[in-house]
Write a protein that holds these residues in place. Structure first.
Motif, PDB file in Angstrom:
ATOM      1  N   ALA A  86       0.868  -1.174   0.000  1.00 10.65           N
ATOM      2  CA  ALA A  86       0.000   0.000   0.000  1.00 10.65           C
ATOM      3  C   ALA A  86       0.904   1.223   0.000  1.00 10.65           C
ATOM      4  O   ALA A  86       1.751   1.378   0.890  1.00 10.65           O
ATOM      5  CB  ALA A  86      -0.898   0.000   1.235  1.00 10.65           C
ATOM      6  N   VAL A  87       0.749   2.070  -1.016  1.00  2.00           N
ATOM      7  CA  VAL A  87       1.622   3.239  -1.172  1.00  2.00           C
ATOM      8  C   VAL A  87       0.765   4.474  -1.415  1.00  2.00           C
ATOM      9  O   VAL A  87      -0.372   4.383  -1.891  1.00  2.00           O
ATOM     10  CB  VAL A  87       2.610   3.039  -2.349  1.00  2.00           C
ATOM     11  CG1 VAL A  87       3.480   1.810  -2.119  1.00  2.00           C
ATOM     12  CG2 VAL A  87       1.867   2.915  -3.672  1.00  2.00           C
ATOM     13  N   PRO A  88       1.283   5.669  -1.109  1.00  4.90           N
ATOM     14  CA  PRO A  88       0.526   6.890  -1.392  1.00  4.90           C
ATOM     15  C   PRO A  88       0.161   6.979  -2.871  1.00  4.90           C
ATOM     16  O   PRO A  88       0.938   6.582  -3.743  1.00  4.90           O
ATOM     17  CB  PRO A  88       1.500   8.007  -0.986  1.00  4.90           C
ATOM     18  CG  PRO A  88       2.377   7.372   0.056  1.00  4.90           C
ATOM     19  CD  PRO A  88       2.556   5.953  -0.403  1.00  4.90           C
TER      20      PRO A  88
ATOM     21  N   ALA B 217      -4.730   4.922   6.901  1.00  4.53           N
ATOM     22  CA  ALA B 217      -4.907   6.378   6.946  1.00  4.53           C
ATOM     23  C   ALA B 217      -3.569   7.095   6.775  1.00  4.53           C
ATOM     24  O   ALA B 217      -3.483   8.111   6.085  1.00  4.53           O
ATOM     25  CB  ALA B 217      -5.567   6.777   8.265  1.00  4.53           C
ATOM     26  N   LEU B 218      -2.526   6.558   7.394  1.00  2.85           N
ATOM     27  CA  LEU B 218      -1.203   7.162   7.271  1.00  2.85           C
ATOM     28  C   LEU B 218      -0.657   7.042   5.848  1.00  2.85           C
ATOM     29  O   LEU B 218      -0.060   7.982   5.315  1.00  2.85           O
ATOM     30  CB  LEU B 218      -0.241   6.512   8.268  1.00  2.85           C
ATOM     31  CG  LEU B 218      -0.455   6.865   9.738  1.00  2.85           C
ATOM     32  CD1 LEU B 218       0.393   5.977  10.640  1.00  2.85           C
ATOM     33  CD2 LEU B 218      -0.126   8.333   9.990  1.00  2.85           C
ATOM     34  N   VAL B 219      -0.880   5.876   5.230  1.00  2.00           N
ATOM     35  CA  VAL B 219      -0.451   5.716   3.834  1.00  2.00           C
ATOM     36  C   VAL B 219      -1.204   6.699   2.947  1.00  2.00           C
ATOM     37  O   VAL B 219      -0.621   7.367   2.084  1.00  2.00           O
ATOM     38  CB  VAL B 219      -0.680   4.270   3.355  1.00  2.00           C
ATOM     39  CG1 VAL B 219      -0.356   4.145   1.862  1.00  2.00           C
ATOM     40  CG2 VAL B 219       0.192   3.293   4.144  1.00  2.00           C
ATOM     41  N   GLU B 220      -2.507   6.816   3.149  1.00  2.00           N
ATOM     42  CA  GLU B 220      -3.324   7.744   2.363  1.00  2.00           C
ATOM     43  C   GLU B 220      -2.819   9.178   2.509  1.00  2.00           C
ATOM     44  O   GLU B 220      -2.837   9.961   1.551  1.00  2.00           O
ATOM     45  CB  GLU B 220      -4.777   7.654   2.809  1.00  2.00           C
ATOM     46  CG  GLU B 220      -5.714   8.558   2.028  1.00  2.00           C
ATOM     47  CD  GLU B 220      -7.152   8.462   2.517  1.00  2.00           C
ATOM     48  OE1 GLU B 220      -8.055   8.505   1.676  1.00  2.00           O
ATOM     49  OE2 GLU B 220      -7.355   8.331   3.746  1.00  2.00           O
ATOM     50  N   ALA B 221      -2.331   9.520   3.698  1.00  2.00           N
ATOM     51  CA  ALA B 221      -1.832  10.875   3.955  1.00  2.00           C
ATOM     52  C   ALA B 221      -0.439  11.105   3.395  1.00  2.00           C
ATOM     53  O   ALA B 221       0.100  12.218   3.525  1.00  2.00           O
ATOM     54  CB  ALA B 221      -1.841  11.141   5.456  1.00  2.00           C
ATOM     55  N   GLY B 222       0.153  10.067   2.760  1.00  2.00           N
ATOM     56  CA  GLY B 222       1.465  10.224   2.164  1.00  2.00           C
ATOM     57  C   GLY B 222       2.617  10.081   3.133  1.00  2.00           C
ATOM     58  O   GLY B 222       3.754  10.461   2.834  1.00  2.00           O
ATOM     59  N   ILE B 223       2.351   9.488   4.316  1.00  2.00           N
ATOM     60  CA  ILE B 223       3.373   9.395   5.357  1.00  2.00           C
ATOM     61  C   ILE B 223       4.379   8.287   5.067  1.00  2.00           C
ATOM     62  O   ILE B 223       5.546   8.379   5.430  1.00  2.00           O
ATOM     63  CB  ILE B 223       2.714   9.155   6.734  1.00  2.00           C
ATOM     64  CG1 ILE B 223       1.703  10.267   7.037  1.00  2.00           C
ATOM     65  CG2 ILE B 223       3.756   9.055   7.833  1.00  2.00           C
ATOM     66  CD1 ILE B 223       2.291  11.662   7.034  1.00  2.00           C
ATOM     67  N   GLY B 224       3.945   7.204   4.435  1.00  2.00           N
ATOM     68  CA  GLY B 224       4.847   6.086   4.169  1.00  2.00           C
ATOM     69  C   GLY B 224       4.103   4.974   3.464  1.00  2.00           C
ATOM     70  O   GLY B 224       2.986   5.163   2.977  1.00  2.00           O
ATOM     71  N   LEU B 225       4.724   3.813   3.413  1.00  2.00           N
ATOM     72  CA  LEU B 225       4.116   2.650   2.760  1.00  2.00           C
ATOM     73  C   LEU B 225       4.013   1.500   3.755  1.00  2.00           C
ATOM     74  O   LEU B 225       4.637   1.517   4.816  1.00  2.00           O
ATOM     75  CB  LEU B 225       4.931   2.231   1.531  1.00  2.00           C
ATOM     76  CG  LEU B 225       6.411   1.867   1.731  1.00  2.00           C
ATOM     77  CD1 LEU B 225       6.573   0.412   2.137  1.00  2.00           C
ATOM     78  CD2 LEU B 225       7.183   2.098   0.436  1.00  2.00           C
TER      79      LEU B 225
ATOM     80  N   LEU C 193      -5.481   5.373  -1.987  1.00  2.00           N
ATOM     81  CA  LEU C 193      -4.077   4.992  -2.062  1.00  2.00           C
ATOM     82  C   LEU C 193      -3.924   3.985  -3.192  1.00  2.00           C
ATOM     83  O   LEU C 193      -4.911   3.536  -3.764  1.00  2.00           O
ATOM     84  CB  LEU C 193      -3.589   4.419  -0.718  1.00  2.00           C
ATOM     85  CG  LEU C 193      -4.431   3.307  -0.056  1.00  2.00           C
ATOM     86  CD1 LEU C 193      -4.131   1.942  -0.648  1.00  2.00           C
ATOM     87  CD2 LEU C 193      -4.168   3.285   1.444  1.00  2.00           C
ATOM     88  N   ASP C 194      -2.707   3.665  -3.529  1.00  2.00           N
ATOM     89  CA  ASP C 194      -2.450   2.669  -4.568  1.00  2.00           C
ATOM     90  C   ASP C 194      -1.978   1.375  -3.931  1.00  2.00           C
ATOM     91  O   ASP C 194      -1.262   1.395  -2.913  1.00  2.00           O
ATOM     92  CB  ASP C 194      -1.386   3.163  -5.553  1.00  2.00           C
ATOM     93  CG  ASP C 194      -1.889   4.301  -6.430  1.00  2.00           C
ATOM     94  OD1 ASP C 194      -3.122   4.447  -6.541  1.00  2.00           O
ATOM     95  OD2 ASP C 194      -1.054   5.029  -6.994  1.00  2.00           O
ATOM     96  N   VAL C 195      -2.388   0.263  -4.505  1.00  2.00           N
ATOM     97  CA  VAL C 195      -1.940  -1.058  -4.064  1.00  2.00           C
ATOM     98  C   VAL C 195      -1.153  -1.670  -5.211  1.00  2.00           C
ATOM     99  O   VAL C 195      -1.690  -1.903  -6.293  1.00  2.00           O
ATOM    100  CB  VAL C 195      -3.132  -1.959  -3.680  1.00  2.00           C
ATOM    101  CG1 VAL C 195      -2.626  -3.320  -3.205  1.00  2.00           C
ATOM    102  CG2 VAL C 195      -3.960  -1.297  -2.588  1.00  2.00           C
TER     103      VAL C 195
END
Length: 318
Positions: A175-177, A235-243, A258-260
């Motif tokens: 799961a990535v931003p 939620a953190l991945v969606e916010a662009g914090i990490g993967l 987000l992208d998978v």
């Protein structure tokens, strides 16, 4: 002597775990609750079963003797319950089931609906718990059976007194931003070396399993946020914090932008059902296990079919 199963189980777990706190955690009680059970058992036995040694407690000779017999008593009780269930003309009774958050959200509702349809006399009581606690909860008798997770790289303990049956196999993706992978369809773990990760603690089975897979790929993941809750991770991945790593079951917990991305390495987890060997042939337990197999099998068949992006709570590149 007038003692209860809960009192005997508290004594057995105290013998296994060594401390009242550890026994309480395994049984789902408070430490005070275990102490009360032991005190009531001492009253029923008419003998001191524990003694204080500084800040610790240890079993007396009488306590160790009763603990040995308590295991046999509890085993005989399980056999009696199974025999009684077999005298009924229908599957009926009450089962205590332990399960982790993802299973509670995604697997429990359809399983309970199916139980209501095919076994209306069977009542299921569920208990949400940390996924790493379900093994001890089953072993201690705090629940009759439980849904848990098993990782090939970090398997849960196997012991003769416990049965572990695989229900469903999931492969991890990343799961990535959204937009961060430039449209790539697949990525290797080595390519994440300079990226920030969101993972559970290395003390957890999940955390150890992902770290082991990364090390096999030749990298040490840069874990910037240790998070246990899957919805919070998404939620953190969606916010662009990490993967982070993710499965289809995990994606169902939260609708996320987000992208998978497919992982080139095969990294898996197995959804399993656990029960004590002494209860696995009880009609109620066997019936619920079959329902869980059917629910997981149907989910596997559905997830294997191609889906449009709109059918997913998160956009996919796979």
């Amino acid at each position: 002597m007038d003692w209860t199963s809960a009192q005997l189980r508290s004594l057995v777990e105290l013998t296994r775990r060594g401390t009242i706190t550890a026994a309480a955690q395994a049984l789902g009680y408070t430490p005070g609750g275990v102490s009360q059970q032991i005190a009531a058992l001492e009253k029923a036995a008419g003998m001191e079963l524990l003694r204080r040694v500084g800040r610790r407690v240890e079993l007396t000779d009488a306590g160790r003797t009763l603990a040995c017999h308590a295991e046999r008593i509890l085993s005989t009780e399980a056999e009696a319950v199974e025999a009684l269930e077999r005298t009924r003309q229908e599957i009926a009774g009450v089962l205590q089931v332990g399960l982790f958050a993802t299973a509670a959200a995604e697997l429990l509702p359809p399983a309970l609906q199916e139980v209501r349809r095919v076994h209306p006399g069977l009542t299921v009581h569920s208990r949400d718990m940390d996924v790493d606690e379900v093994h001890d909860a089953v072993a201690s008798g705090a629940v009759d059976l439980a849904l848990g997770l098993d990782y090939p790289d970090v398997p849960i303990p196997r012991e003769p007194a416990l049965q572990v049956r695989q229900l469903y196999r999931e492969r991890f993706a990343l799961a990535v931003p959204a937009g961060s992978m430039d449209g790539r369809e697949a990525v290797g773990l080595a390519e994440t070396q300079d990226l920030g990760w969101i993972l559970p603690s290395a003390d957890s089975y999940y955390g150890r399993a992902v770290r082991t897979a990364c090390r096999r790929a030749g990298i040490e993941p840069r874990v910037q946020h240790e998070v246990t809750d899957t919805a919070a991770t998404l939620a953190l991945v969606e916010a662009g914090i990490g993967l982070s790593t993710v499965t289809d079951l995990m994606l169902g917990l939260r609708a996320s932008r987000l992208d998978v991305v497919r992982l080139r390495e095969k990294v898996e987890r197995h959804i399993v059902v656990m029960c004590r060997s002494s209860v696995e042939h009880r009609p109620t337990v066997a019936a619920l296990v079959e329902v869980l197999r059917a629910v997981c099998g149907a989910r596997h068949d559905t997830s294997a079919r191609p889906r449009r992006g709109a059918d997913k709570p998160a956009s996919r590149r796979s």
